[in-house]
Design a protein around this motif. Structure first.
Motif, PDB file in Angstrom:
ATOM      1  N   LEU A  14       0.803  -1.217   0.000  1.00  0.00           N
ATOM      2  CA  LEU A  14       0.000   0.000   0.000  1.00  0.00           C
ATOM      3  C   LEU A  14       0.842   1.276   0.000  1.00  0.00           C
ATOM      4  N   SER A  15       2.162   1.147   0.084  1.00  0.00           N
ATOM      5  CA  SER A  15       3.026   2.330   0.130  1.00  0.00           C
ATOM      6  C   SER A  15       3.652   2.669  -1.215  1.00  0.00           C
ATOM      7  N   VAL A  16       3.431   1.852  -2.241  1.00  0.00           N
ATOM      8  CA  VAL A  16       4.129   2.063  -3.505  1.00  0.00           C
ATOM      9  C   VAL A  16       3.362   3.023  -4.414  1.00  0.00           C
ATOM     10  N   LYS A  17       4.081   3.504  -5.407  1.00  0.00           N
ATOM     11  CA  LYS A  17       3.482   4.410  -6.388  1.00  0.00           C
ATOM     12  C   LYS A  17       2.298   3.742  -7.082  1.00  0.00           C
ATOM     13  N   GLY A  18       1.168   4.445  -7.140  1.00  0.00           N
ATOM     14  CA  GLY A  18      -0.024   3.923  -7.806  1.00  0.00           C
ATOM     15  C   GLY A  18      -0.964   3.177  -6.884  1.00  0.00           C
ATOM     16  N   ALA A  19      -0.550   2.929  -5.637  1.00  0.00           N
ATOM     17  CA  ALA A  19      -1.394   2.148  -4.723  1.00  0.00           C
ATOM     18  C   ALA A  19      -2.740   2.827  -4.475  1.00  0.00           C
ATOM     19  N   ASP A  20      -2.755   4.173  -4.477  1.00  0.00           N
ATOM     20  CA  ASP A  20      -4.003   4.893  -4.210  1.00  0.00           C
ATOM     21  C   ASP A  20      -5.005   4.767  -5.346  1.00  0.00           C
ATOM     22  N   GLN A  21      -4.533   4.289  -6.509  1.00  0.00           N
ATOM     23  CA  GLN A  21      -5.436   4.102  -7.649  1.00  0.00           C
ATOM     24  C   GLN A  21      -5.876   2.648  -7.804  1.00  0.00           C
ATOM     25  N   ALA A  22      -5.332   1.772  -6.983  1.00  0.00           N
ATOM     26  CA  ALA A  22      -5.602   0.342  -7.109  1.00  0.00           C
ATOM     27  C   ALA A  22      -6.549  -0.135  -6.010  1.00  0.00           C
ATOM     28  N   LYS A  23      -7.075  -1.337  -6.201  1.00  0.00           N
ATOM     29  CA  LYS A  23      -7.977  -1.945  -5.213  1.00  0.00           C
ATOM     30  C   LYS A  23      -7.150  -2.925  -4.378  1.00  0.00           C
ATOM     31  N   ILE A  24      -6.425  -2.361  -3.379  1.00  0.00           N
ATOM     32  CA  ILE A  24      -5.483  -3.154  -2.589  1.00  0.00           C
ATOM     33  C   ILE A  24      -6.013  -3.344  -1.171  1.00  0.00           C
ATOM     34  N   LEU A  25      -5.856  -4.566  -0.678  1.00  0.00           N
ATOM     35  CA  LEU A  25      -6.216  -4.905   0.695  1.00  0.00           C
ATOM     36  C   LEU A  25      -5.027  -5.628   1.311  1.00  0.00           C
TER      37      LEU A  25
END
Length: 388
Positions: A218-229
């Motif tokens: 969740l800390s990498v570039k693009g994580a805020d645009q992805a559906k990560i859990l």
């Protein structure tokens, strides 16, 4: 003398590791078998944990409870200090364990018949849980050379193109002990965005770092645009799997809401009173204990490496993370059935066979080295005896 040298008898304590081998290995008498298989350390939990629980026991009322702000602050401070990961407390959902969390995520965001993707070898529940929920498993093997594993992003993209709904990542990786680089994680996240795939990141081994710092997905570039859990827990770190406590970090509000509704639908409550006490205690005062543990495990791993690499046909590398080592026995010419038979009947040693982690694990064994050094020496002697 290290506190980790002390031996604690665990037989007849309802330990899965020590008392359930008959069922796991289909052997009637396991009383003389040394278990070095499941990811469960033979070390006592940090003293601060027992102190905290004993203190809580002084209060005679054990009613409904919840993870209060102090529990959440202990957790978020730990990840900020240890891994430079800032977690918003409002994005945390508490679960009884990482595997139940995985099950909840799969149930919430996929349907019967959907494809679940993963890279193999992989932790067995990654297979078992989706199959039990009637999902289809689709795999892409990691590349392997001399015990070092890596993503083949061409093959991985083909996996995404096959129509997977969700991809399960193990970060750090179990069983091979890889700490994925920020670059690799960014490439994976971009694939998830491009193909609209949920990313479930199992990060339970994040604190057991041997030679490399871990990067939260969740800390990498693009994580805020992805559906990560992301699934995290103190249970592997502090050897408290019997105190059920884990967390899902879900910054995406829609994903958080969906998981919260799923919990309500199943009547799932939050952590019990002792789990709340444990989480706060170990995340507040467990750092020194963990540092000592990591030093001890590193020495154990060096011993295993020195001893096993001297055996013809056997190769093992010291992993970047976890307290697990992945033994390559392909050079012996033995089949998995042959080597397991030798280990169990001649060596009286229980290790995990590689195919437990998928066909990509054939030719390998997983050994747990989180035990007192004298126990480890006994296990390695048994391994050598089995191959004589």
């Amino acid at each position: 003398m290290s506190r980790f040298n002390d031996y604690h008898e665990r037989r007849n304590s309802s330990s899965i590791k020590w008392d359930n081998m008959s069922e796991i290995y289909n052997i009637p008498d396991t009383s003389s078998i040394l278990p070095m298989w499941i990811a469960d350390m033979d070390f006592p939990a940090p003293p601060v944990l027992a102190d905290a629980i004993n203190e809580r026991l002084k209060h005679p009322v054990f009613g409904y409870t919840f993870p209060n702000d102090e529990v959440k602050k202990a957790l978020t401070n730990w990840y900020e200090t240890r891994h430079q990961w800032t977690i918003d407390p409002s994005t945390i959902l508490f679960q009884q364990g990482v595997v139940p969390a995985i099950a909840t995520i799969i149930e919430t965001f996929t349907e019967v018949g959907d494809k679940i993707g993963m890279s193999t070898p992989a932790y067995p529940p990654f297979f078992n849980v989706p199959i039990a929920q009637q999902r289809e498993i689709v795999t892409a093997d990691l590349t392997e050379k001399d015990g070092a594993y890596a993503f083949d992003f061409g093959v991985l993209e083909e996996l995404f193109q096959s129509g997977i709904k969700l991809y399960i990542l193990c970060n750090p990786h179990n069983p091979a002990g890889i700490v994925w680089s920020r670059e690799d994680l960014e490439k994976l996240v971009q694939l998830c965005i491009q193909y609209d795939v949920y990313l479930l990141s199992d990060e339970i081994h994040a604190d057991i770092l041997i030679s490399k710092n871990y990067t939260p997905a969740l800390s990498v570039k693009g994580a805020d645009q992805a559906k990560i859990l992301a699934c995290i827990a103190p249970t592997k770190t502090f050897n408290i799997a019997g105190i059920h406590a884990a967390m899902i970090v879900a910054p995406n509000k829609d994903l958080y809401t969906a998981l919260d509704l799923n919990a309500q639908a199943h009547g799932v409550l939050s952590l019990n009173i002792f789990a709340c006490t444990a989480v706060k205690a170990v995340y507040t005062e467990g750092a020194q204990w963990l540092d000592e543990l990591l030093s001890y495990i590193k020495e154990n791993m060096q011993y295993v490496s020195d001893e096993l690499n001297a055996i013809d046909g056997i190769s093992v590398v010291i992993p970047e993370a976890t307290y697990l080592m992945w033994i390559d026995y392909r050079g012996t010419g033995l089949s998995e059935q042959d080597i397991m038979q030798r280990l169990l009947t001649k060596g009286r040693l229980a290790l995990d066979p590689g195919t437990k982690y998928g066909e990509a694990g054939r030719g390998f064994l997983r050994i747990n080295v989180a035990c007192p050094f004298e126990t480890l020496k006994d296990g390695i002697a048994r391994f050598k005896h089995a191959l004589l």
